[in-house]
Motif scaffolding. Sequence first.
Motif, mmCIF file in Angstrom:
data_model
loop_
_atom_site.group_PDB
_atom_site.id
_atom_site.type_symbol
_atom_site.label_atom_id
_atom_site.label_comp_id
_atom_site.label_asym_id
_atom_site.label_seq_id
_atom_site.Cartn_x
_atom_site.Cartn_y
_atom_site.Cartn_z
ATOM 1 N N SER A 29 -2.191 48.026 36.830
ATOM 2 C CA SER A 29 -0.973 48.730 37.228
ATOM 3 C C SER A 29 -0.030 47.841 38.026
ATOM 4 O O SER A 29 1.185 47.824 37.785
ATOM 5 C CB SER A 29 -1.345 49.966 38.048
ATOM 6 N N ASN A 30 -0.570 47.088 38.975
ATOM 7 C CA ASN A 30 0.281 46.231 39.810
ATOM 8 C C ASN A 30 0.944 45.127 39.001
ATOM 9 O O ASN A 30 2.052 44.693 39.312
ATOM 10 C CB ASN A 30 -0.534 45.624 40.953
ATOM 11 N N SER A 31 0.259 44.663 37.971
ATOM 12 C CA SER A 31 0.841 43.629 37.121
ATOM 13 C C SER A 31 2.015 44.177 36.324
ATOM 14 O O SER A 31 3.024 43.484 36.112
ATOM 15 C CB SER A 31 -0.219 43.058 36.171
ATOM 16 N N ILE A 32 1.914 45.416 35.887
ATOM 17 C CA ILE A 32 3.011 46.049 35.166
ATOM 18 C C ILE A 32 4.213 46.228 36.091
ATOM 19 O O ILE A 32 5.357 45.971 35.728
ATOM 20 C CB ILE A 32 2.576 47.416 34.597
ATOM 21 N N GLN A 33 3.944 46.650 37.320
ATOM 22 C CA GLN A 33 5.023 46.932 38.256
ATOM 23 C C GLN A 33 5.663 45.673 38.834
ATOM 24 O O GLN A 33 6.881 45.630 39.049
ATOM 25 C CB GLN A 33 4.486 47.775 39.426
ATOM 26 N N ASN A 34 4.842 44.655 39.092
ATOM 27 C CA ASN A 34 5.319 43.507 39.857
ATOM 28 C C ASN A 34 5.246 42.169 39.134
ATOM 29 O O ASN A 34 5.687 41.157 39.664
ATOM 30 C CB ASN A 34 4.505 43.394 41.156
ATOM 31 N N GLY A 35 4.672 42.150 37.931
ATOM 32 C CA GLY A 35 4.497 40.900 37.212
ATOM 33 C C GLY A 35 3.144 40.280 37.531
ATOM 34 O O GLY A 35 2.565 40.517 38.588
ATOM 35 N N PHE A 36 2.659 39.458 36.606
ATOM 36 C CA PHE A 36 1.314 38.899 36.741
ATOM 37 C C PHE A 36 1.174 37.988 37.957
ATOM 38 O O PHE A 36 0.223 38.101 38.738
ATOM 39 C CB PHE A 36 0.941 38.133 35.470
ATOM 40 N N LYS A 37 2.117 37.073 38.129
ATOM 41 C CA LYS A 37 2.012 36.101 39.222
ATOM 42 C C LYS A 37 1.953 36.786 40.578
ATOM 43 O O LYS A 37 1.147 36.426 41.444
ATOM 44 C CB LYS A 37 3.175 35.122 39.171
ATOM 45 N N LYS A 38 2.816 37.768 40.776
ATOM 46 C CA LYS A 38 2.841 38.453 42.068
ATOM 47 C C LYS A 38 1.597 39.310 42.275
ATOM 48 O O LYS A 38 1.083 39.446 43.383
ATOM 49 C CB LYS A 38 4.098 39.317 42.166
ATOM 50 N N SER A 39 1.089 39.879 41.173
ATOM 51 C CA SER A 39 -0.083 40.740 41.279
ATOM 52 C C SER A 39 -1.356 39.960 41.586
ATOM 53 O O SER A 39 -2.392 40.552 41.912
ATOM 54 C CB SER A 39 -0.280 41.545 39.993
ATOM 55 N N LEU A 40 -1.303 38.628 41.485
ATOM 56 C CA LEU A 40 -2.471 37.824 41.839
ATOM 57 C C LEU A 40 -2.865 38.039 43.302
ATOM 58 O O LEU A 40 -4.017 37.820 43.678
ATOM 59 C CB LEU A 40 -2.187 36.339 41.582
ATOM 60 N N ALA A 41 -1.903 38.473 44.122
ATOM 61 C CA ALA A 41 -2.208 38.797 45.519
ATOM 62 C C ALA A 41 -3.220 39.936 45.590
ATOM 63 O O ALA A 41 -4.080 39.970 46.471
ATOM 64 C CB ALA A 41 -0.927 39.173 46.275
ATOM 65 N N THR A 42 -3.131 40.877 44.637
ATOM 66 C CA THR A 42 -4.104 41.975 44.562
ATOM 67 C C THR A 42 -5.492 41.424 44.274
ATOM 68 O O THR A 42 -6.481 41.851 44.885
ATOM 69 C CB THR A 42 -3.704 42.967 43.452
ATOM 70 N N ALA A 43 -5.572 40.478 43.342
ATOM 71 C CA ALA A 43 -6.857 39.865 42.988
ATOM 72 C C ALA A 43 -7.442 39.111 44.175
ATOM 73 O O ALA A 43 -8.649 39.201 44.448
ATOM 74 C CB ALA A 43 -6.680 38.924 41.801
ATOM 75 N N ILE A 44 -6.597 38.384 44.902
ATOM 76 C CA ILE A 44 -7.071 37.630 46.071
ATOM 77 C C ILE A 44 -7.612 38.581 47.128
ATOM 78 O O ILE A 44 -8.641 38.319 47.764
ATOM 79 C CB ILE A 44 -5.940 36.759 46.646
ATOM 80 N N GLY A 45 -6.925 39.710 47.318
ATOM 81 C CA GLY A 45 -7.395 40.709 48.280
ATOM 82 C C GLY A 45 -8.743 41.280 47.880
ATOM 83 O O GLY A 45 -9.648 41.426 48.719
ATOM 84 N N ASP A 46 -8.882 41.584 46.603
ATOM 85 C CA ASP A 46 -10.146 42.120 46.088
ATOM 86 C C ASP A 46 -11.288 41.127 46.264
ATOM 87 O O ASP A 46 -12.377 41.490 46.732
ATOM 88 C CB ASP A 46 -9.979 42.470 44.605
ATOM 89 N N LEU A 47 -11.047 39.875 45.913
ATOM 90 C CA LEU A 47 -12.085 38.849 46.010
ATOM 91 C C LEU A 47 -12.443 38.549 47.464
ATOM 92 O O LEU A 47 -13.609 38.268 47.774
ATOM 93 C CB LEU A 47 -11.620 37.571 45.309
ATOM 94 N N SER A 48 -11.474 38.644 48.363
ATOM 95 C CA SER A 48 -11.746 38.438 49.786
ATOM 96 C C SER A 48 -12.691 39.517 50.306
ATOM 97 O O SER A 48 -13.632 39.234 51.054
ATOM 98 C CB SER A 48 -10.437 38.462 50.590
ATOM 99 N N ALA A 49 -12.437 40.761 49.891
ATOM 100 C CA ALA A 49 -13.316 41.864 50.293
ATOM 101 C C ALA A 49 -14.705 41.690 49.697
ATOM 102 O O ALA A 49 -15.716 41.939 50.364
ATOM 103 C CB ALA A 49 -12.710 43.201 49.855
ATOM 104 N N ASN A 50 -14.773 41.256 48.433
ATOM 105 C CA ASN A 50 -16.062 41.016 47.787
ATOM 106 C C ASN A 50 -16.872 39.966 48.535
ATOM 107 O O ASN A 50 -18.094 40.116 48.710
ATOM 108 C CB ASN A 50 -15.862 40.554 46.341
#
Length: 210
Positions: A29-50
């Motif tokens: 969803s975030n990639s659709i709303q904000n683009g792939f490059k910007k949504s990578l911040a979501t992935a970084i947040g997820d991996l940090s929590a993991n």
Amino acid sequence: MNIEIFIAFLSTVLVFMITPGPSHLLMLSNSIQNGFKKSLATAIGDLSANFLQMLVASLGLVSLIQNAQEFFILVKWAGVAYLVYVGLKLFFTESPHNVKGSKQQRTSSSLFWQGFITSAVNPKAVIFFAALFPQFINPTEPLLIQFVILSITYLVIDGLFLSFYGKFSEVIAKKFSNSYGKYFNKVCGTFIIGAAIILGLKDIQADTKA
């Protein structure tokens, strides 16, 4: 680390990743709303929590959290509530299509914390790591090296899956109209709410049996 054990761990993680979880749907969803490059911040947040969850599991803190029953129940339901909130927010997002300069776009910091919290509030993930890691760790070998290998392997695989989901959704957003993007957002929101409900029902059953 024994190569056979590593391959077994790799296979287990791949099987676990086949079914997308709330974080993967959020990435879509975030990639659709904000683009792939910007949504990578979501992935970084997820991996940090993991990573923090794996660290907690490796330090044996999971048993301490579970023994503090009232606190653990509070954390579990806070996680369920947050997932429902994220799902509803996605469901009612009116214009998710990736439009440059759109007011719907969020800051990288906001996307990071959304990804981090979505993953961190799921106590089942901590328990998953606590159950997974011991199966592939040899107590006769250096624990730190094994933890580093297993952690990096998991984070790389999860990162690749998140990137795939994000890029895939960006391609879909470019090929279809805003209305299709909106429906896609509603589907993601519905699945996240469903995941929260399933998590809550499992918690109720577990508490009843206890």
